[in-house]
Design an enzyme around this catalytic site. Sequence first.
Site, mmCIF file in Angstrom:
data_model
loop_
_atom_site.group_PDB
_atom_site.id
_atom_site.type_symbol
_atom_site.label_atom_id
_atom_site.label_comp_id
_atom_site.label_asym_id
_atom_site.label_seq_id
_atom_site.Cartn_x
_atom_site.Cartn_y
_atom_site.Cartn_z
ATOM 1 N N HIS A 185 -19.503 -31.187 -44.507
ATOM 2 C CA HIS A 185 -19.006 -32.123 -45.502
ATOM 3 C C HIS A 185 -17.485 -32.043 -45.593
ATOM 4 O O HIS A 185 -16.878 -31.140 -45.038
ATOM 5 C CB HIS A 185 -19.623 -31.842 -46.878
ATOM 6 C CG HIS A 185 -19.251 -30.509 -47.457
ATOM 7 N ND1 HIS A 185 -20.034 -29.386 -47.298
ATOM 8 C CD2 HIS A 185 -18.168 -30.104 -48.156
ATOM 9 C CE1 HIS A 185 -19.447 -28.361 -47.885
ATOM 10 N NE2 HIS A 185 -18.306 -28.766 -48.423
ATOM 11 N N GLU A 200 -18.005 -34.011 -50.672
ATOM 12 C CA GLU A 200 -18.210 -33.163 -51.853
ATOM 13 C C GLU A 200 -17.091 -33.440 -52.840
ATOM 14 O O GLU A 200 -15.906 -33.308 -52.515
ATOM 15 C CB GLU A 200 -18.169 -31.689 -51.457
ATOM 16 C CG GLU A 200 -18.173 -30.737 -52.633
ATOM 17 C CD GLU A 200 -17.844 -29.312 -52.222
ATOM 18 O OE1 GLU A 200 -17.223 -28.603 -53.034
ATOM 19 O OE2 GLU A 200 -18.190 -28.902 -51.095
ATOM 20 N N HIS A 228 -7.314 -39.132 -44.805
ATOM 21 C CA HIS A 228 -8.230 -40.110 -45.377
ATOM 22 C C HIS A 228 -9.668 -39.839 -44.959
ATOM 23 O O HIS A 228 -9.923 -39.131 -43.996
ATOM 24 C CB HIS A 228 -7.821 -41.540 -44.973
ATOM 25 C CG HIS A 228 -7.953 -41.821 -43.514
ATOM 26 N ND1 HIS A 228 -6.904 -41.680 -42.637
ATOM 27 C CD2 HIS A 228 -9.011 -42.233 -42.762
ATOM 28 C CE1 HIS A 228 -7.300 -42.002 -41.419
ATOM 29 N NE2 HIS A 228 -8.576 -42.329 -41.469
ATOM 30 N N GLU A 247 -10.410 -45.207 -45.591
ATOM 31 C CA GLU A 247 -10.366 -46.272 -44.596
ATOM 32 C C GLU A 247 -11.745 -46.909 -44.504
ATOM 33 O O GLU A 247 -12.754 -46.216 -44.395
ATOM 34 C CB GLU A 247 -9.975 -45.693 -43.231
ATOM 35 C CG GLU A 247 -9.922 -46.714 -42.129
ATOM 36 C CD GLU A 247 -9.570 -46.099 -40.786
ATOM 37 O OE1 GLU A 247 -9.194 -46.858 -39.883
ATOM 38 O OE2 GLU A 247 -9.683 -44.859 -40.620
#
Length: 144
Positions: free
Chosen positions: A6, A55, A79, A122
Amino acid sequence: MTKYLHTMIRVTDPDATIAFFKLIGLEETRRMESEKGRFTLIFLAPPGQEDAEVELTYNWPPEDGSAPEQYDGGRNFGHLAYRVDDIYATCQAIMDAGHTVHRPPRDGHMAFVKTPDGISVELLQDGHLPPQEPWASMENTGSW
């Protein structure tokens, strides 16, 4: 073997951030709270892609009543990126919810938006859509 788990970002308003990511199509997959550590972890993922989570870490305000942590360096994070089915509809939903599309999808392929804490996201069109107004004529706003 290495496996992606994550990406973590710190947030100041979990509800606002969850609402933002819902506009992109993410859903909450799980949540953990630590009374002792004074934090909440909230995991979000696109449906069917629970192995690609983001997360959200919310550090609770100090017990002594002092000011909570603030996060203003979102752009230096880089990003997050998500593929969407219809970039124009997604950007419109984000704008309708009161957020800014910082880099509009002029080309029908890519846009940049920010979470309530300034994390750049994005958005990439699954395939390509032909340029359409009002997006094709929109200018960039701020940094992305």
